[in-house]
Design a protein around this motif. Structure first.
Motif, PDB file in Angstrom:
ATOM      1  N   ILE A 165       0.855  -1.196   0.000  1.00 48.34           N
ATOM      2  CA  ILE A 165       0.000   0.000   0.000  1.00 48.34           C
ATOM      3  C   ILE A 165       0.888   1.243   0.000  1.00 48.34           C
ATOM      4  N   ALA A 166       1.954   1.216   0.813  1.00 52.59           N
ATOM      5  CA  ALA A 166       2.842   2.383   0.899  1.00 52.59           C
ATOM      6  C   ALA A 166       3.479   2.680  -0.458  1.00 52.59           C
ATOM      7  N   ALA A 167       3.986   1.632  -1.121  1.00 53.57           N
ATOM      8  CA  ALA A 167       4.699   1.858  -2.385  1.00 53.57           C
ATOM      9  C   ALA A 167       3.744   2.301  -3.496  1.00 53.57           C
ATOM     10  N   TYR A 168       2.627   1.594  -3.641  1.00 48.51           N
ATOM     11  CA  TYR A 168       1.669   1.980  -4.692  1.00 48.51           C
ATOM     12  C   TYR A 168       1.073   3.358  -4.406  1.00 48.51           C
ATOM     13  N   GLY A 169       0.686   3.581  -3.160  1.00 49.06           N
ATOM     14  CA  GLY A 169       0.098   4.886  -2.797  1.00 49.06           C
ATOM     15  C   GLY A 169       1.129   5.990  -2.974  1.00 49.06           C
ATOM     16  N   GLY A 170       2.375   5.702  -2.580  1.00 51.91           N
ATOM     17  CA  GLY A 170       3.442   6.698  -2.693  1.00 51.91           C
ATOM     18  C   GLY A 170       3.742   7.033  -4.146  1.00 51.91           C
ATOM     19  N   ILE A 171       3.787   6.009  -4.990  1.00 54.07           N
ATOM     20  CA  ILE A 171       4.064   6.262  -6.417  1.00 54.07           C
ATOM     21  C   ILE A 171       2.911   7.063  -7.023  1.00 54.07           C
ATOM     22  N   ALA A 172       1.686   6.612  -6.735  1.00 51.13           N
ATOM     23  CA  ALA A 172       0.514   7.278  -7.337  1.00 51.13           C
ATOM     24  C   ALA A 172       0.358   8.707  -6.832  1.00 51.13           C
ATOM     25  N   GLY A 173       0.730   8.943  -5.573  1.00 57.82           N
ATOM     26  CA  GLY A 173       0.551  10.276  -4.997  1.00 57.82           C
ATOM     27  C   GLY A 173       1.778  11.173  -5.174  1.00 57.82           C
ATOM     28  N   GLY A 174       2.836  10.621  -5.785  1.00 58.45           N
ATOM     29  CA  GLY A 174       4.044  11.423  -6.007  1.00 58.45           C
ATOM     30  C   GLY A 174       4.768  11.744  -4.704  1.00 58.45           C
ATOM     31  N   ALA A 175       4.812  10.765  -3.788  1.00 59.59           N
ATOM     32  CA  ALA A 175       5.519  10.989  -2.507  1.00 59.59           C
ATOM     33  C   ALA A 175       7.023  11.112  -2.768  1.00 59.59           C
ATOM     34  N   ASP A 176       7.702  11.800  -1.874  1.00 57.31           N
ATOM     35  CA  ASP A 176       9.145  11.997  -2.048  1.00 57.31           C
ATOM     36  C   ASP A 176       9.957  10.879  -1.411  1.00 57.31           C
ATOM     37  N   VAL A 177       9.397  10.261  -0.363  1.00 56.46           N
ATOM     38  CA  VAL A 177      10.079   9.159   0.314  1.00 56.46           C
ATOM     39  C   VAL A 177       9.040   8.101   0.671  1.00 56.46           C
ATOM     40  N   VAL A 178       9.383   6.822   0.481  1.00 49.63           N
ATOM     41  CA  VAL A 178       8.488   5.736   0.870  1.00 49.63           C
ATOM     42  C   VAL A 178       9.279   4.763   1.748  1.00 49.63           C
ATOM     43  N   LEU A 179       8.791   4.525   2.962  1.00 51.09           N
ATOM     44  CA  LEU A 179       9.495   3.628   3.893  1.00 51.09           C
ATOM     45  C   LEU A 179       8.663   2.366   4.094  1.00 51.09           C
ATOM     46  N   HIS A 193      12.509  -2.952   3.534  1.00 52.67           N
ATOM     47  CA  HIS A 193      13.803  -2.256   3.463  1.00 52.67           C
ATOM     48  C   HIS A 193      13.947  -1.330   4.670  1.00 52.67           C
ATOM     49  N   PRO A 194      14.582  -1.799   5.756  1.00 52.34           N
ATOM     50  CA  PRO A 194      14.771  -0.936   6.926  1.00 52.34           C
ATOM     51  C   PRO A 194      15.419   0.388   6.508  1.00 52.34           C
ATOM     52  N   PHE A 195      14.968   1.481   7.141  1.00 52.57           N
ATOM     53  CA  PHE A 195      15.382   2.805   6.657  1.00 52.57           C
ATOM     54  C   PHE A 195      16.417   3.462   7.555  1.00 52.57           C
ATOM     55  N   ARG A 196      17.162   4.431   6.947  1.00 57.46           N
ATOM     56  CA  ARG A 196      18.126   5.271   7.669  1.00 57.46           C
ATOM     57  C   ARG A 196      17.552   6.662   7.709  1.00 57.46           C
ATOM     58  N   LEU A 197      17.204   7.133   8.898  1.00 62.23           N
ATOM     59  CA  LEU A 197      16.603   8.456   8.989  1.00 62.23           C
ATOM     60  C   LEU A 197      17.614   9.555   8.629  1.00 62.23           C
ATOM     61  N   SER A 198      18.925   9.266   8.846  1.00 67.58           N
ATOM     62  CA  SER A 198      19.944  10.272   8.477  1.00 67.58           C
ATOM     63  C   SER A 198      19.874  10.519   6.967  1.00 67.58           C
ATOM     64  N   ARG A 199      19.672   9.454   6.190  1.00 65.13           N
ATOM     65  CA  ARG A 199      19.605   9.596   4.730  1.00 65.13           C
ATOM     66  C   ARG A 199      18.343  10.375   4.338  1.00 65.13           C
ATOM     67  N   VAL A 200      17.240  10.064   5.012  1.00 64.17           N
ATOM     68  CA  VAL A 200      15.980  10.769   4.734  1.00 64.17           C
ATOM     69  C   VAL A 200      16.164  12.260   5.004  1.00 64.17           C
ATOM     70  N   CYS A 201      16.807  12.586   6.138  1.00 64.23           N
ATOM     71  CA  CYS A 201      16.969  14.008   6.501  1.00 64.23           C
ATOM     72  C   CYS A 201      17.913  14.723   5.540  1.00 64.23           C
ATOM     73  N   ASP A 202      18.996  14.034   5.119  1.00 64.87           N
ATOM     74  CA  ASP A 202      19.901  14.638   4.119  1.00 64.87           C
ATOM     75  C   ASP A 202      19.114  14.984   2.867  1.00 64.87           C
ATOM     76  N   TYR A 228       9.449  -1.472  -5.650  1.00 68.29           N
ATOM     77  CA  TYR A 228      10.230  -0.681  -4.687  1.00 68.29           C
ATOM     78  C   TYR A 228      11.210   0.236  -5.411  1.00 68.29           C
ATOM     79  N   HIS A 229      11.854  -0.293  -6.458  1.00 73.47           N
ATOM     80  CA  HIS A 229      12.840   0.527  -7.172  1.00 73.47           C
ATOM     81  C   HIS A 229      12.186   1.693  -7.902  1.00 73.47           C
ATOM     82  N   VAL A 230      10.949   1.479  -8.367  1.00 70.03           N
ATOM     83  CA  VAL A 230      10.226   2.588  -9.000  1.00 70.03           C
ATOM     84  C   VAL A 230      10.018   3.694  -7.958  1.00 70.03           C
ATOM     85  N   ALA A 231       9.557   3.305  -6.764  1.00 72.53           N
ATOM     86  CA  ALA A 231       9.314   4.294  -5.697  1.00 72.53           C
ATOM     87  C   ALA A 231      10.631   4.964  -5.293  1.00 72.53           C
ATOM     88  N   GLU A 232      11.689   4.178  -5.244  1.00 77.84           N
ATOM     89  CA  GLU A 232      12.986   4.652  -4.757  1.00 77.84           C
ATOM     90  C   GLU A 232      13.612   5.693  -5.693  1.00 77.84           C
TER      91      GLU A 232
END
Ligand code: F6P
Length: 372
Positions: A205-219, A223-232, A364-368
């Motif tokens: 849901i996150a990836a499809y919704g994120g792609i369709a809504g043009g989100a900038d980051v999808v977690l 794929h465990p995330f790095r918040l430092s990378r998100v903040c950069d 995932y790679h499309v969203a990424e």
């Protein structure tokens, strides 16, 4: 040794009498039960309607088992007629009700199911459910010899063996609409918006919704995330003049261990078995602390699961219902209806429940691509 109810099942070939429109098989007064169990999702009523309408073409009768397996335990079983399914196609939820009652939780459940099965002279059971319910259906078929056919449903789209489950498309539409709305307010206020969405074990849901809504980051949980990378990335966007950003977080997404900002108590609260929720708020708080960018949080919750199904989900659910009926007519016990490409096929429950269907790497790679 439990009685083999599958042997009691009877059907006859009509030899093309024209009575049945898809197959030359007519069920001889067979009484087919149908139940919906686990979390509800848009499209359940479309399945129920399709099964009843298909059965009406022949001699079969359909009985609605209310509130999942609980209806079989408590003898809450009602006949379904054309009028009982009239007008339900666009309705969300399930007219039969649902529950998470498991027949294997208590020994007495199984005995009561056996008595009620015989009392209502059921010949087959169509079980509409997600991963857990379909596993139970598989066990009732394999270990307790009930003639059972499955139909996969869930907004999470995580059931194995089928490309899509109905309910997913509706949930993604809700998420997309929400992200569109959050975009305009985020942009006006130059804020970061964190949106938490459902998905339990997976990030579909996150990836499809994120792609369709043009989100900038999808977690996502895969794929465990790095918040430092998100903040950069957020600072980089801000430097380029994009002072607002949208971040979609799946309810079971987790930070990498080296950058874990959650206390033990946080983790216990957020990742509760069977009741997830809360990671989005903590991600938002932490982003604001690290990046200094004003950040807000929205949890979409059960809105994603409610309401009228999309056209795609209505069609898929209807096709699954008709397929399930045909699988009953063909005695394809221990199988479920499944979407493979454009075809609806019969797929073994054993294989379907072997493992959860994780988010595809391709998606995932499309969203990424839009992240950094
Ligand atoms: O139906 C699946 C699901 O929506 C998950 O995404 C979510 O975690 C869960 O159900 C919540 O279910 P419950 O109704 O038990 O709170």
């Amino acid at each position: 040794m439990p009685r083999d109810y599958r042997r009691d099942f009877k059907f006859k070939q009509t030899g093309g009498s024209g009575k049945s429109f898809f197959h030359s098989v007519v069920l001889m007064s067979v009484r087919i039960g149908i139940l919906t169990a686990g979390g509800d999702c848009p499209g359940l009523n479309a399945v129920i309607r399709a099964v009843v309408r298909r059965a009406l073409v022949e001699d079969a009768q359909v009985f609605g088992v209310r509130n999942g397996w609980r209806g079989l335990i408590e003898d809450d079983i009602v006949p379904l007629t054309r009028s009982s399914v009239s007008g339900i196609l666009p309705r969300g939820g399930t007219i039969l009700g649902t529950s998470r009652t498991n027949p294997f939780d208590e020994a007495s459940h199984l005995e009561r199911i056996r008595l009620n099965w015989e009392k209502h002279e059921l010949g087959a059971l169509i079980v509409v459910g997600g991963d857990g319910t379909l596993r139970t259906a598989r066990d009732m078929w394999r270990e307790h010899k009930y003639p059972i056919v499955g139909v996969p449903k869930t907004i999470d789209n995580d059931v194995g063996g089928t490309d899509f489950t109905f309910g997913f498309d509706t949930a993604v539409s809700v998420v997309t609409d929400a992200i569109d709305r959050l975009h305009s307010t985020a942009e006006s206020h130059h804020r970061v918006m964190v949106v938490e969405v459902m998905g339990r074990h997976t990030g579909w849901i996150a990836a499809y919704g994120g792609i369709a809504g043009g989100a900038d980051v999808v977690l996502v949980p895969e794929h465990p995330f790095r918040l430092s990378r998100v903040c950069d990335f957020l600072r980089h966007r801000a430097d380029q003049g994009n002072a607002f950003s949208i971040i979609v977080v799946a309810e079971n997404a987790r930070p990498v261990p080296e950058e874990n900002f959650l206390s033990e108590e946080n983790s216990r609260e957020i990742y509760r078995q069977g009741r997830l929720g809360g990671i989005g708020m903590l991600v938002a708080r932490e982003i604001e602390r690290i990046s200094g960018i004003e950040t807000r949080f929205t949890q979409l919750g059960y809105v994603q699961r409610g309401g009228s199904p999309t056209a795609f989900d209505r069609v898929l659910a209807t096709r699954f219902g008709i397929k399930a009926y045909d699988m009953v007519a063909a005695s394809e016990w221990g199988h479920m209806a499944a979407l493979h490409g454009r075809r609806v096929v019969s797929f073994p429950l054993d294989e379907a429940v072997r493992e959860i269907k994780k988010l595809s790497e391709e998606i995932y790679h499309v969203a990424e691509l839009f992240f950094g």
